[in-house]
Design a protein around this motif. Structure first.
Motif, mmCIF file in Angstrom:
data_model
loop_
_atom_site.group_PDB
_atom_site.id
_atom_site.type_symbol
_atom_site.label_atom_id
_atom_site.label_comp_id
_atom_site.label_asym_id
_atom_site.label_seq_id
_atom_site.Cartn_x
_atom_site.Cartn_y
_atom_site.Cartn_z
ATOM 1 N N SER A 236 0.840 -1.202 0.000
ATOM 2 C CA SER A 236 0.000 0.000 0.000
ATOM 3 C C SER A 236 0.878 1.255 0.000
ATOM 4 N N GLN A 237 1.923 1.219 0.793
ATOM 5 C CA GLN A 237 2.788 2.398 0.902
ATOM 6 C C GLN A 237 3.500 2.709 -0.423
ATOM 7 N N TRP A 243 4.941 4.944 -6.836
ATOM 8 C CA TRP A 243 6.047 4.203 -7.448
ATOM 9 C C TRP A 243 5.575 3.069 -8.360
ATOM 10 N N ILE A 244 4.277 2.751 -8.301
ATOM 11 C CA ILE A 244 3.778 1.591 -9.065
ATOM 12 C C ILE A 244 2.809 2.063 -10.144
ATOM 13 N N GLY A 268 -5.498 -9.281 -1.940
ATOM 14 C CA GLY A 268 -5.269 -8.036 -1.200
ATOM 15 C C GLY A 268 -4.559 -6.998 -2.065
ATOM 16 N N VAL A 269 -3.604 -7.457 -2.858
ATOM 17 C CA VAL A 269 -2.876 -6.543 -3.756
ATOM 18 C C VAL A 269 -3.858 -5.958 -4.780
ATOM 19 N N ALA A 270 -4.790 -6.807 -5.275
ATOM 20 C CA ALA A 270 -5.772 -6.326 -6.272
ATOM 21 C C ALA A 270 -6.679 -5.260 -5.659
ATOM 22 N N LYS A 274 -6.945 -1.331 -6.920
ATOM 23 C CA LYS A 274 -8.210 -0.647 -7.256
ATOM 24 C C LYS A 274 -8.292 0.675 -6.486
ATOM 25 N N HIS A 275 -7.934 0.627 -5.212
ATOM 26 C CA HIS A 275 -8.004 1.835 -4.378
ATOM 27 C C HIS A 275 -7.134 2.952 -4.961
ATOM 28 N N TYR A 276 -5.950 2.573 -5.431
ATOM 29 C CA TYR A 276 -5.018 3.598 -5.937
ATOM 30 C C TYR A 276 -5.148 3.851 -7.444
#
Ligand code: MRU
Length: 362
Positions: A236-237, A243-244, A268-270, A274-276
């Motif tokens: 998340s950070q 950076w991604i 969780g990564v997905a 979506k959030h970002y």
């Protein structure tokens, strides 16, 4: 046999031994400390190699299983018990198939490859055993060659989604070490490197077995890629930091509606992506798509031993006695969180059910 780091990418992850009676794998449990080739001959050793992740990653497991069932056929033929591809021979081959099928439950490539070899044997019913075994060897070799070709094509298609300098986050290892060559999620990066492109790749370490830290990072560093390992809870950070630009992971089984099962933590990564507002791609060959499973609820999730969480990697246990451990090896990312699925036949966008059917030519 020992390899040096550079050679990881110059060596097939899985190969049929030169004697045609063994399987040679890179022992992935020893990486990154040691790069060692293992020669497997006995059924029990092949089974153990799959179960203990000496060879792992859905496509690599499939290729191993194809070679393993061919070797079982050759061994039964060598025994001299049968002259033809008769009921007795097929019965013994089915036993070997079911044995290997019980090694791990989730990656569909295992069952796909075993099914392809067994079904070909069954189609030889009544014919000479010598011809049958020869055909099975050719089929196993074709599965291996198909894996290399698919991985390369996934790399080329995937590369069209990337720009030079992109920051890419990946989870687990869906690189060359998870296939024979190139990989799936990491294939666009390897192909991009050949074309002189540079990326910044963030590897989730991937608790508890650390496939990201140990394996993805090893092969990316060996290919000169700017590689950063992060603990799983840092994704998340790094996304928040900007950076991604892209997330790419592999899959162990994709249901007919696009729900995708991959290493625990992928969903969780997905959700974070979506959030970002970061595109989340799954890269996998069609052999990872299980059209008989309508959605992710039907996928069996492997549960692994508690000590992978509590003891492994530590000098002393890191959990108190009496604490329960939950250790599922995979989770399912719902189709609605997936931007697209990158396959060897092209990039499938939602709605996935239609796109998947079209990719299979239905
Ligand atoms: O338990 P593993 O290491 O076999 O899990 C592997 C994965 O989850 C990979 O991401 C998946 O198999 C795709 S490999 C191209």
């Amino acid at each position: 046999m020992n390899l040096n780091d550079k050679n990881i990418l110059m060596t097939d992850t899985v190969a049929l031994g030169e004697d045609g009676r063994s399987i040679v794998i890179i022992d992935q449990t020893k990486l990154p400390g040691e790069a060692v080739l293992l020669t497997l001959r006995e059924r029990r050793d092949i089974f153990t190699a799959i179960k203990t992740l000496q060879v792992r990653g859905a496509p690599a497991i499939g290729v191993t299983a194809a070679f393993a069932l061919y070797l079982a056929a050759a061994e039964i033929a060598d025994s001299g018990r049968y002259e033809t591809c008769c009921e007795g021979f097929l019965g013994e081959l089915a036993e070997a198939r079911d044995y290997y099928a019980s090694s791990r439950p989730t990656a569909v490539n295992l069952f796909w490859a075993l099914g392809k070899i067994y079904d070909l044997a069954a189609s030889y019913a009544g014919r000479e055993l010598v011809a049958t075994v020869k055909a099975l060897r050719a089929e196993a070799a074709a599965i291996r060659d198909g894996d290399v070709a698919s991985s390369r094509a996934i790399g080329e298609y995937g590369l069209t989604l990337l720009r030079d300098g992109d920051g890419i986050l990946t989870h687990c290892n869906a690189g060359q070490l998870a296939t024979v060559r190139y990989g799936t999620a990491l294939a666009p990066i390897h192909v991009g490197r050949e074309k002189g492109m540079n990326f910044r790749v963030y590897c989730d370490e991937t608790r508890p077995l650390l496939q990201g830290a140990r394996l993805s990072a090893s092969e990316l560093v060996a290919n000169g890629v700017d590689t950063t390992v992060i603990c799983d809870n840092m994704a998340s950070q790094v996304m928040k930091n900007g950076w991604i630009q892209v997330v790419i992971t592999g899959a162990d089984r994709i249901a007919a509606n696009g729900d995708s099962c991959n290493k625990i933590g992928t969903s969780g990564v997905a959700i974070l992506a979506k959030h970002y507002g970061i595109p989340f791609y799954i890269a996998a060959p069609l052999s990872t798509i299980d059209r008989a499973t309508p959605n992710g609820d039907g996928i069996v999730i492997e549960q692994r031993k508690p000590d992978e969480v509590s003891h492994m990697w530590y000098k002393q246990p890191m959990t108190p006695e009496g604490a329960k451990i939950f250790n599922p090896a995979f989770d399912v990312t719902p189709a609605e969180l997936i931007t697209a699925i990158i396959t060897e036949k092209g990039i499938i966008y939602p709605p996935f059910a239609e796109g998947i059917s079209a990719a299979f030519g239905a």
